[in-house]
Design a protein around this motif. Sequence first.
Motif, short mmCIF file in Angstrom:
data_model
loop_
_atom_site.label_atom_id
_atom_site.label_comp_id
_atom_site.label_asym_id
_atom_site.label_seq_id
_atom_site.Cartn_x
_atom_site.Cartn_y
_atom_site.Cartn_z
N ALA A 1 9.48 7.78 0.32
CA ALA A 1 8.50 6.78 0.76
C ALA A 1 8.58 5.52 -0.10
O ALA A 1 8.43 4.40 0.39
CB ALA A 1 7.09 7.36 0.71
N LEU A 2 8.83 5.72 -1.39
CA LEU A 2 8.96 4.57 -2.29
C LEU A 2 10.15 3.71 -1.89
O LEU A 2 10.05 2.48 -1.83
CB LEU A 2 9.12 5.06 -3.73
CG LEU A 2 9.15 3.94 -4.78
CD1 LEU A 2 7.73 3.62 -5.23
CD2 LEU A 2 10.00 4.32 -5.98
N ASN A 3 11.28 4.34 -1.61
CA ASN A 3 12.47 3.59 -1.21
C ASN A 3 12.25 2.84 0.09
O ASN A 3 12.70 1.70 0.24
CB ASN A 3 13.66 4.54 -1.09
CG ASN A 3 14.20 4.98 -2.43
OD1 ASN A 3 14.14 4.23 -3.40
ND2 ASN A 3 14.73 6.19 -2.51
N ARG A 4 11.55 3.46 1.04
CA ARG A 4 11.25 2.77 2.30
C ARG A 4 10.38 1.55 2.05
O ARG A 4 10.61 0.47 2.62
CB ARG A 4 10.56 3.72 3.28
CG ARG A 4 11.47 4.79 3.88
CD ARG A 4 10.82 5.43 5.09
NE ARG A 4 9.56 6.08 4.76
CZ ARG A 4 9.46 7.35 4.37
NH1 ARG A 4 10.55 8.11 4.28
NH2 ARG A 4 8.28 7.89 4.10
N ALA A 5 9.38 1.71 1.20
CA ALA A 5 8.48 0.59 0.92
C ALA A 5 9.21 -0.53 0.20
O ALA A 5 9.00 -1.72 0.49
CB ALA A 5 7.29 1.08 0.08
N LEU A 6 10.09 -0.18 -0.74
CA LEU A 6 10.86 -1.21 -1.45
C LEU A 6 11.79 -1.95 -0.49
O LEU A 6 11.94 -3.18 -0.60
CB LEU A 6 11.67 -0.56 -2.57
CG LEU A 6 10.89 -0.08 -3.80
CD1 LEU A 6 11.80 0.72 -4.73
CD2 LEU A 6 10.27 -1.25 -4.56
N GLU B 1 0.83 -1.20 0.00
CA GLU B 1 0.00 0.00 0.00
C GLU B 1 0.87 1.26 0.00
O GLU B 1 0.56 2.24 -0.69
CB GLU B 1 -0.92 -0.02 1.23
CG GLU B 1 -1.99 -1.11 1.17
CD GLU B 1 -2.77 -1.23 2.46
OE1 GLU B 1 -2.36 -0.58 3.45
OE2 GLU B 1 -3.79 -1.94 2.47
N ASP B 2 1.96 1.22 0.77
CA ASP B 2 2.88 2.36 0.80
C ASP B 2 3.53 2.57 -0.57
O ASP B 2 3.73 3.71 -1.01
CB ASP B 2 3.96 2.14 1.86
CG ASP B 2 3.40 2.17 3.28
OD1 ASP B 2 2.27 2.67 3.47
OD2 ASP B 2 4.10 1.67 4.19
N LEU B 3 3.87 1.45 -1.22
CA LEU B 3 4.50 1.53 -2.54
C LEU B 3 3.53 2.16 -3.55
O LEU B 3 3.92 3.03 -4.34
CB LEU B 3 4.89 0.12 -3.00
CG LEU B 3 5.80 0.00 -4.22
CD1 LEU B 3 7.15 0.61 -3.95
CD2 LEU B 3 5.95 -1.46 -4.62
#
Length: 308
Positions: A28-33, A15-17
């Motif tokens: 935020a994308l990097n954290r989700a990945l 969901e974050d991605l």
Amino acid sequence: MTADMQLDQDTRSGEDLTSAALTGDLEALNRALSAMPEDALLVTVGESEATPLHLAAQQGHRHIVERLLRTGRYPYNLPDGTGKLPAEYALPQVRTGKFSGANADVAKRRHEVWDFLVEEGARTELLLLAMKDVEANSDSDSMQIDNGGTEDADPSPNELDSALKESAYLKSTLTITPTRILDHQSNAVMMRWEAPIMRKHAELLMSQPNIGRPLRVLNIGFGMGIIDTFLQEYGPIEHVIVEAHPDILAHMRSQSWHLKPSVTILPGRWQDVLTPEYIASRPAPFDAVYFDTFSGEYSSTLRPFHEL
């Protein structure tokens, strides 16, 4: 961590991605990945099963698109659940090239994403082609050693594989719609979103002011007729189209291509119809040649065209 806890974490990361792809939030994308395991399933949303790559392309977030491509899990030609590619999600604002009104910024960003995905596709395919050439040359060297250096070596594995694929393709039933052509395995033969780059190809081919007369042009592989439609706009004195697939030939006839000015349709494989006899009988060489076939081996097929 239990399986249920891992599933909950993967769901939250997914969901974050998705959210980061929609908003363009790279951090935020990097954290989700980072939070997602390497073997996690691709994240998809909605009935279309669009991935974050599709959503980022739709929103015009080039930096997100680039980051997702670098993961290796989201290739430039990844289809969603309906077969649409990321570039198609950017296409609606690319058709006109005009950016005005309330959505002008998004439209411009989509255009940049579309250009980038086309360039990425070209880079990827050229790299794959180069790798095939290296492999083919390696196979050829091995065969020459095995055959004591004789010239009559058997076809390479790449050539045999290409011939088998072409034979299967020509016998298959195609699905032809206004937006795409799919083979029997739902592989994209041609997509409407390719139109802008084909228009540019036609412009480059037909802009030869030094000739000073209407041109003679040859196109190998009709597909959806996108490039041929653009070529017709330049009023060629001769427009020869080679097409091998019977379904596409029937589609061409249904659209009356055989009645268009200066058009000659040669049904069959180009290797079979562009014979030395045909070339010798021509009144003049072609001024422009466009080659875009499906299930063909480019490295071994482009070489003879200088004779045309």
